[in-house]
Scaffold this active site. Sequence first.
Site, mmCIF file in Angstrom:
data_model
loop_
_atom_site.group_PDB
_atom_site.id
_atom_site.type_symbol
_atom_site.label_atom_id
_atom_site.label_comp_id
_atom_site.label_asym_id
_atom_site.label_seq_id
_atom_site.Cartn_x
_atom_site.Cartn_y
_atom_site.Cartn_z
ATOM 1 N N GLY A 35 -106.256 84.990 88.399
ATOM 2 C CA GLY A 35 -106.760 83.861 87.632
ATOM 3 C C GLY A 35 -107.069 82.676 88.528
ATOM 4 C CB ALA A 36 -106.463 79.793 89.605
ATOM 5 C CG HIS A 38 -112.264 80.131 93.729
ATOM 6 N ND1 HIS A 38 -112.980 81.049 94.472
ATOM 7 C CD2 HIS A 38 -110.960 80.315 94.069
ATOM 8 C CE1 HIS A 38 -112.167 81.739 95.239
ATOM 9 N NE2 HIS A 38 -110.922 81.332 95.009
ATOM 10 N N GLY A 40 -115.759 81.927 94.552
ATOM 11 C CA GLY A 40 -115.523 83.130 95.333
ATOM 12 C C GLY A 40 -115.282 84.335 94.443
ATOM 13 C CG HIS A 41 -111.877 84.559 91.913
ATOM 14 N ND1 HIS A 41 -111.334 83.292 92.008
ATOM 15 C CD2 HIS A 41 -110.934 85.407 92.388
ATOM 16 C CE1 HIS A 41 -110.120 83.376 92.505
ATOM 17 N NE2 HIS A 41 -109.845 84.643 92.748
ATOM 18 N N GLY A 152 -112.027 90.007 98.317
ATOM 19 C CA GLY A 152 -112.663 89.081 99.234
ATOM 20 C C GLY A 152 -112.105 89.196 100.643
ATOM 21 C CG ASP A 155 -106.573 86.658 100.340
ATOM 22 O OD1 ASP A 155 -105.601 85.949 100.646
ATOM 23 O OD2 ASP A 155 -107.373 86.361 99.437
ATOM 24 C CB SER A 190 -108.217 79.158 98.621
ATOM 25 O OG SER A 190 -106.877 79.439 98.265
#
Length: 283
Positions: A35-36, A38, A40-41, A152, A155, A190
Amino acid sequence: MSRSPVIVRTLPALRRALDTLRARNASLALVPTMGALHDGHVSLVRLAKRRASKVAVSIFINPAQFAPNEDFAAYPRTWKADLARLTAEKVDLIWNPDAKTMYPAGFASKILTEGPALAGLEDRFRPQFFGGVTTVVGKLFAQVRPDLALFGEKDFQQLRVVARMARDLDLGVKVVGAQIVRERDGLAMSSRNRYLSPEHRESATALCRGLKEAAKRIRAGEAIEAALAGSAALITAAGFKIDYLEARHAETLAPVASRKDGPIRLLVAATIGTTRLIDNVAV
């Protein structure tokens, strides 16, 4: 109007939803998240849509990968905003289990890996992290049964660990890495960036600048050790405390001494204020 994704929170509901999605042999991609979300997701979701006919996103804040002194309780929980993003991206399925579903009473199993998981990077500073990651990702793969899963490259060690696990255990899931998405000033996106104060947010760009400068110098022929020393000075001067700043083989994560040792990835983890950030670049 965007089509709402199917939201499931129990295993029986997940199985029914997957049976529907899998009709006519549709290919399925999974984007695992905590969750959270952004941009990037979102980039992972868009890549998943290009690679498969159906896309599932999991949202589960995994307690097993947080140490007692880490930020599990404070980790951002932004369900409404996450749902809005995934609806706008026309995701097909959201798998949103709770901890009791993922780790029911009596749960006593763990997937432990070696190889990249013992590279002496994140594992050196977060010794329980990868045991938690591989266990939950292994469960997600078993539950969702995707054809491919997207992670991604931010990580980077995690990506290598999960890919190794999927290959070693013959899980039948192709693990796909996606390029890091950065803010305009270079900071890797992030979920933890929101912890940064305005001052620290401005200083945080030193991570990316330091890595890119070292990569440039190594490509120009400078010794790896000297290039990393210069970048460490830049990053430290910005207010960071460095956990590691290292050059590793891009596939195995083994230490490298020169460019002759194979494709190189530079990886860093450092803390500014109370926020720990990681980043990496290819050489």
